[in-house]
Design an enzyme around this catalytic site. Structure first.
Site, short mmCIF file in Angstrom:
data_model
loop_
_atom_site.label_atom_id
_atom_site.label_comp_id
_atom_site.label_asym_id
_atom_site.label_seq_id
_atom_site.Cartn_x
_atom_site.Cartn_y
_atom_site.Cartn_z
CE LYS A 13 42.08 39.64 41.99
NZ LYS A 13 42.27 40.26 40.65
NE ARG A 139 38.25 33.63 33.87
CZ ARG A 139 38.61 34.45 34.84
NH1 ARG A 139 39.61 34.13 35.62
NH2 ARG A 139 37.96 35.57 35.03
NE ARG A 150 37.40 39.71 33.90
CZ ARG A 150 38.35 38.82 33.58
NH1 ARG A 150 38.47 38.39 32.33
NH2 ARG A 150 39.16 38.36 34.50
O1 C5P Z 1 37.80 36.98 40.33
P1 C5P Z 1 37.67 36.60 38.88
O2 C5P Z 1 38.45 37.49 37.98
O3 C5P Z 1 37.93 35.16 38.65
O4 C5P Z 1 36.13 36.84 38.55
C1 C5P Z 1 35.63 36.61 37.25
C2 C5P Z 1 34.24 37.18 37.13
O5 C5P Z 1 33.38 36.59 38.10
C3 C5P Z 1 34.13 38.66 37.36
O6 C5P Z 1 34.44 39.41 36.21
C4 C5P Z 1 32.66 38.79 37.73
O7 C5P Z 1 31.81 38.69 36.63
C5 C5P Z 1 32.45 37.55 38.58
N1 C5P Z 1 32.68 37.80 40.00
C6 C5P Z 1 31.81 38.61 40.69
N2 C5P Z 1 31.99 38.83 42.02
C7 C5P Z 1 33.02 38.27 42.67
C8 C5P Z 1 33.93 37.46 41.98
C9 C5P Z 1 33.75 37.24 40.63
O8 C5P Z 1 30.87 39.14 40.12
N3 C5P Z 1 33.19 38.49 43.98
MG MG Z 2 41.43 34.85 39.72
#
Ligand code: C5P
Ligand code: MG
Length: 196
Positions: A13, A139, A150
């Site tokens: 993404k 990260r 996740r």
């Molecule tokens: O989108 P991304 O993979 O960067 O998100 C990393 C983490 O941030 C997710 O695993 C979650 O813990 C948190 N997150 C969330 N809600 C979102 C975006 C991210 O809880 N809308």
């Molecule tokens: Mg991302």
């Protein structure tokens, strides 16, 4: 044009978002980046969400929706925007629909990046290796254990958005297994179909 990117962690993404920002001139709204920014800055929200992010769980619908609602007020969002990582639950999708409706706007298209489950962990390993090679910090949640968590959260809480947006006739599936440029081309084809 308001675009939502859907897909499991590691689907590409963020990578594809960069291409869309460039080609269509709309900003990428990565809620993950915003949350990590809040953590790094030590804001009250950042303090509240750090442990949640590190565990691979989701931050509450209210917190992320409030962040998005504020961000889309900015002038650069007037021509449209790309949501990367939000909504992540059906409740968030409903909140998004409601906040856009107040502005007489709506989500135009939802691009679902489809990638085989087994490929995702390989991509994670590459991402870690590349960050290390660049000398960038990895990260906190990019380790295999949290990544698998996740993936599970995606399946349970985010995948229900697929039928949600199918029902709105907004969902476009894109094969995310190809090379970066091939995937970009397919996304562009889907966006151009709906762009007036
Ligand atoms: O989108 P991304 O993979 O960067 O998100 C990393 C983490 O941030 C997710 O695993 C979650 O813990 C948190 N997150 C969330 N809600 C979102 C975006 C991210 O809880 N809308
Ligand atoms: Mg991302």
């Amino acid at each position: 044009m308001i675009v939502v990117f859907l897909g499991p962690p590691g689907a590409g993404k963020g990578t594809q978002a960069a291409f869309i920002v460039e080609k269509y001139g709309i900003p990428q709204l990565s809620t993950g980046d915003m949350l990590r920014g809040a953590v790094a800055a030590g804001t009250p929200v950042g303090k509240k969400v750090k442990a949640i992010i590190d565990s691979g769980e989701l931050v509450s619908d209210e917190i992320v929706a409030a962040i998005v609602e504020e961000r889309i007020e900015a002038e650069d969002c007037a021509p449209g925007f790309l949501l990367d990582g939000f909504p992540r639950t059906v409740a968030q999708a409903e909140m998004l629909d409601a906040m856009l409706e107040k502005k007489e706007r709506q989500v135009d298209i939802v691009v679902e990046l489809r990638v085989d489950q087994e490929a995702l962990v390989d991509r994670l390993r590459n991402r870690i290796r590349e960050a290390e090679e660049r000398g960038d910090p990895v990260r906190e949640d990019d380790n295999e254990e949290t990544f698998k968590k996740r993936l599970g959260v995606y399946g349970e809480q985010t995948a229900p958005l697929i039928p949600y947006y199918e029902k709105q006739s907004k969902l476009k599936g894109v094969d995310g297994m190809g090379g970066i440029e091939a995937v970009s081309a397919e996304i562009a084809a889907r966006l151009d179909e709906i762009k007036r």
